[in-house]
Design an enzyme around this catalytic site. Structure first.
Site, PDB file in Angstrom:
ATOM      1  N   GLN A 164      31.852 -37.071 -17.238  1.00  0.00           N
ATOM      2  CA  GLN A 164      31.209 -36.147 -18.181  1.00  0.00           C
ATOM      3  C   GLN A 164      32.026 -36.073 -19.478  1.00  0.00           C
ATOM      4  O   GLN A 164      33.247 -36.034 -19.424  1.00  0.00           O
ATOM      5  CB  GLN A 164      31.099 -34.769 -17.549  1.00  0.00           C
ATOM      6  CG  GLN A 164      30.292 -34.751 -16.261  1.00  0.00           C
ATOM      7  CD  GLN A 164      28.799 -34.624 -16.490  1.00  0.00           C
ATOM      8  OE1 GLN A 164      28.330 -34.485 -17.615  1.00  0.00           O
ATOM      9  NE2 GLN A 164      28.036 -34.696 -15.417  1.00  0.00           N
ATOM     10  N   TYR A 188      23.945 -39.385  -6.757  1.00  0.00           N
ATOM     11  CA  TYR A 188      24.393 -39.813  -8.093  1.00  0.00           C
ATOM     12  C   TYR A 188      25.782 -39.220  -8.337  1.00  0.00           C
ATOM     13  O   TYR A 188      26.001 -38.494  -9.295  1.00  0.00           O
ATOM     14  CB  TYR A 188      23.406 -39.379  -9.183  1.00  0.00           C
ATOM     15  CG  TYR A 188      21.974 -39.768  -8.905  1.00  0.00           C
ATOM     16  CD1 TYR A 188      21.499 -41.003  -9.320  1.00  0.00           C
ATOM     17  CD2 TYR A 188      21.117 -38.921  -8.220  1.00  0.00           C
ATOM     18  CE1 TYR A 188      20.192 -41.383  -9.050  1.00  0.00           C
ATOM     19  CE2 TYR A 188      19.813 -39.290  -7.940  1.00  0.00           C
ATOM     20  CZ  TYR A 188      19.348 -40.514  -8.366  1.00  0.00           C
ATOM     21  OH  TYR A 188      18.052 -40.878  -8.100  1.00  0.00           O
ATOM     22  N   GLU A 229      26.376 -43.297  -4.725  1.00  0.00           N
ATOM     23  CA  GLU A 229      26.496 -43.748  -6.112  1.00  0.00           C
ATOM     24  C   GLU A 229      26.325 -45.264  -6.146  1.00  0.00           C
ATOM     25  O   GLU A 229      26.755 -45.975  -5.245  1.00  0.00           O
ATOM     26  CB  GLU A 229      27.888 -43.315  -6.629  1.00  0.00           C
ATOM     27  CG  GLU A 229      28.437 -44.041  -7.820  1.00  0.00           C
ATOM     28  CD  GLU A 229      27.624 -43.828  -9.092  1.00  0.00           C
ATOM     29  OE1 GLU A 229      27.222 -42.687  -9.377  1.00  0.00           O
ATOM     30  OE2 GLU A 229      27.399 -44.824  -9.806  1.00  0.00           O
ATOM     31  N   ASP A 233      21.993 -35.361  -9.481  1.00  0.00           N
ATOM     32  CA  ASP A 233      22.480 -35.440 -10.868  1.00  0.00           C
ATOM     33  C   ASP A 233      22.168 -36.827 -11.417  1.00  0.00           C
ATOM     34  O   ASP A 233      23.077 -37.611 -11.707  1.00  0.00           O
ATOM     35  CB  ASP A 233      23.993 -35.149 -10.876  1.00  0.00           C
ATOM     36  CG  ASP A 233      24.557 -35.047 -12.281  1.00  0.00           C
ATOM     37  OD1 ASP A 233      23.769 -35.017 -13.259  1.00  0.00           O
ATOM     38  OD2 ASP A 233      25.795 -34.996 -12.414  1.00  0.00           O
ATOM     39  N   CYS A 257      20.004 -34.229 -17.252  1.00  0.00           N
ATOM     40  CA  CYS A 257      20.359 -34.462 -18.655  1.00  0.00           C
ATOM     41  C   CYS A 257      19.110 -34.840 -19.454  1.00  0.00           C
ATOM     42  O   CYS A 257      19.226 -35.286 -20.592  1.00  0.00           O
ATOM     43  CB  CYS A 257      21.442 -35.527 -18.768  1.00  0.00           C
ATOM     44  SG  CYS A 257      20.974 -37.091 -18.035  1.00  0.00           S
TER      45      CYS A 257
HETATM   46  N1  SAH Z   1      27.596 -36.457 -10.744  1.00  0.00           N
HETATM   47  C1  SAH Z   1      28.445 -37.286 -11.551  1.00  0.00           C
HETATM   48  C2  SAH Z   1      27.709 -38.453 -12.218  1.00  0.00           C
HETATM   49  C3  SAH Z   1      26.432 -38.145 -12.905  1.00  0.00           C
HETATM   50  S1  SAH Z   1      25.810 -39.402 -13.968  1.00  0.00           S
HETATM   51  C4  SAH Z   1      29.162 -36.446 -12.593  1.00  0.00           C
HETATM   52  O1  SAH Z   1      28.814 -35.307 -12.834  1.00  0.00           O
HETATM   53  O2  SAH Z   1      30.120 -36.957 -13.189  1.00  0.00           O
HETATM   54  C5  SAH Z   1      24.704 -40.286 -13.007  1.00  0.00           C
HETATM   55  C6  SAH Z   1      25.339 -41.275 -12.054  1.00  0.00           C
HETATM   56  O3  SAH Z   1      24.274 -41.915 -11.339  1.00  0.00           O
HETATM   57  C7  SAH Z   1      26.143 -42.396 -12.687  1.00  0.00           C
HETATM   58  O4  SAH Z   1      27.416 -42.432 -12.098  1.00  0.00           O
HETATM   59  C8  SAH Z   1      25.330 -43.665 -12.360  1.00  0.00           C
HETATM   60  O5  SAH Z   1      26.155 -44.790 -12.140  1.00  0.00           O
HETATM   61  C9  SAH Z   1      24.632 -43.275 -11.095  1.00  0.00           C
HETATM   62  N2  SAH Z   1      23.359 -43.945 -10.767  1.00  0.00           N
HETATM   63  C10 SAH Z   1      22.414 -44.434 -11.574  1.00  0.00           C
HETATM   64  N3  SAH Z   1      21.357 -44.869 -10.882  1.00  0.00           N
HETATM   65  C11 SAH Z   1      21.620 -44.659  -9.558  1.00  0.00           C
HETATM   66  C12 SAH Z   1      20.908 -44.881  -8.351  1.00  0.00           C
HETATM   67  N4  SAH Z   1      19.697 -45.432  -8.339  1.00  0.00           N
HETATM   68  N5  SAH Z   1      21.500 -44.526  -7.202  1.00  0.00           N
HETATM   69  C13 SAH Z   1      22.739 -43.964  -7.195  1.00  0.00           C
HETATM   70  N6  SAH Z   1      23.457 -43.729  -8.308  1.00  0.00           N
HETATM   71  C14 SAH Z   1      22.910 -44.074  -9.487  1.00  0.00           C
END
Ligand code: SAH
Length: 469
Positions: free
Chosen positions: A299, A328, A349, A397, A424
């Site tokens: 973030q 995620y 993830e 997320d 977001c």
């Molecule tokens: N919760 C974390 C990351 C949020 S951002 C935080 O707050 O820091 C969204 C995340 O989803 C990223 O790390 C991205 O790599 C991941 N992502 C994107 N598509 C995805 C999918 N289909 N399955 C799992 N993760 C995914």
């Protein structure tokens, strides 16, 4: 006769003609603001999007472009100014695209974001109450990460920002919304690259060496990572560059070369070479330590991320017996900041390096009840649902594109009491919330926007969906 008939038909079939032409000027009142921060005026019923125009303002519009259904314009003259206008803003900031909402007072930005969330839920016919956006006391200089394009201008390697809506670099040293220490570091690195005559990337001919300078700085740790993204595999004079960076920037703990040989707008390539120091920097969030590698999502506004996670955890009303999924999960930040309060957390993830970081971060904090799976959240969750996993709470997320139907189905099949959706992108949030509502969930409590990205058009929010009894 016949020919006339045909002509009528043809005219009917032709699309309606726009009532304005390019370069036309007219007086109008700004009636709305689009999600991307443009003012909306109408000529008859025809909408025209005007940059740097605030709702309520009376302006002379100059039409700059016309398409079939809408046009674009600029402010030729401002006749009446809105109280929501931030009159102090430097024109350079507005041109740059760094801060597309900076022409609004911060108060007005927060209201705009609240309204935007309410509007998209309305569109989906999901009844919600949207709370006022939680903002920052000082909404500038907050970003902990910068990715600055490097190009040659007038024979000199230059750093800056693309002009709004273009790929033309505007030289810039103060980026306003970035940590000022990062701004300083970029100027220092630019000067070091100039000193050793390193060639800037030439996008058109796909030549040159350094494409982008990425800097990340731990908000609490003050550890700095420098990533030089290069087109070429070789970075000439790299030892000198490393020595100079270390000497000039004592906070630096990691210098990395990332090679991106592709002709693409994607910033980072897949190969990282540690030129000096660590392969990750550390920072803390809500008292937990995180190692953050160059390719992992982290973030960008750490102070507000703490507010975001705290809000999400409070709304989840976590209990010591809860089994939680963190979909995620990135480098595990949500999982690891809630792990102490629950029975167990399971993160999922898609980026392998992020999953490795997450596991390392669990160890770093001595957390044993958080596990991380690598894969697509939708696939893993379908699998877990089929295996009979019954979590109490699911945190979601996702990136801007939101969830897939498969993920929603899997989540519903697992039947958690609560789904806490951190979003977001309000448009995909409202779309996805409607899918949960179709399957027996309802939005409870307020939807809470939290301003992670002051001065920009990005809108972050937390929504809780609960299973109806
Ligand atoms: N919760 C974390 C990351 C949020 S951002 C935080 O707050 O820091 C969204 C995340 O989803 C990223 O790390 C991205 O790599 C991941 N992502 C994107 N598509 C995805 C999918 N289909 N399955 C799992 N993760 C995914």
């Amino acid at each position: 006769m016949l020919a006339g008939c045909r002509k009528d038909q043809k005219e009917k079939m032709m699309k309606k003609k726009a009532p304005v032409v390019k370069n036309q000027e007219f007086e109008a009142t700004v009636i709305d603001l689009t999600y991307d921060g443009n003012g909306v005026v109408k000529f008859d019923d025809f909408p025209i999007f005007v940059t740097n125009a605030v709702p309520g303002e009376k302006i002379i519009v100059g039409v700059t472009k016309v398409t079939t259904n809408y046009g674009f314009g600029r402010v030729v003259k401002r006749l009446v100014e809105s109280a929501d206008r931030n009159a102090d803003i430097d024109a350079k900031v507005l041109q740059s695209g760094v801060a597309p909402l900076a022409h609004l007072t911060y108060e007005a930005q927060l209201k705009h974001k609240q309204k935007q969330v309410a509007d998209v839920f309305n569109k989906q016919h999901v009844a919600v109450n949207v709370a006022p956006t939680v903002g920052m006391d000082d909404p500038w200089g907050y970003r902990n990460k910068a990715q600055i394009p490097v190009r040659e201008i007038n024979g000199e390697l230059t750093t800056g920002f693309y002009r709004r809506g273009s790929h033309r670099l505007q030289p810039m040293e103060d980026f306003y919304i970035q940590d000022p220490e990062i701004d300083k570091a970029i100027v220092v690195i630019r000067d070091i690259l100039r000193k050793y005559h390193v060639a800037a990337y030439d996008e058109q001919n796909h030549k040159g060496v350094v494409r982008t300078i990425m800097v990340r700085r731990g908000h609490y740790s003050h550890e700095m990572m420098i990533v030089l993204v290069t087109r070429a595999k070789r970075l000439p004079t790299s030892e000198f560059i490393i020595n100079d960076i270390r000497e000039a920037l004592p906070e630096v703990v990691s210098i990395i070369q990332n090679v991106n040989q592709e002709k693409t707008n994607v910033i980072m390539g897949d190969q990282n070479k540690v030129l000096w120091g660590e392969k990750a920097i550390k920072d803390t969030l809500l008292g937990k330590t995180f190692a953050i590698g160059p390719n992992s999502f982290y973030q960008v506004n750490p102070a507000m991320t703490e507010v975001l996670y705290q809000t999400a955890a409070d709304k989840a009303d976590l209990k010591p017996t809860d089994v939680v999924i963190d979909a995620y999960s990135g480098i595990g930040t949500i999982s690891l900041t809630i792990a102490d309060r629950v029975e167990s957390v399971l993160g999922v993830e898609i980026v392998p390096e992020a999953v490795d970081d997450a596991k390392r971060n669990a160890d770093l904090n001595g957390i044993k009840n958080a596990k991380f799976a690598l894969g697509k959240a939708e696939e893993k969750m379908s699998q877990w649902a089929a295996e009979g996993l019954k979590p109490d709470v699911i945190f979601l997320d996702p990136p801007r594109k939101g969830l897939t139907q498969e993920l929603v189905d899997a989540a519903v099949e697992m039947g958690p009491q609560k789904v806490v959706y951190i979003s977001c992108n309000p448009a995909t949030l409202a779309r996805d919330a409607a899918l949960f509502v179709e399957q027996g969930y309802e939005v409870t409590g307020d939807v809470q926007p939290i301003d992670q990205f002051p001065q920009t058009t990005h809108v972050e929010s937390v929504t809780v969906l609960e299973r109806k009894a």
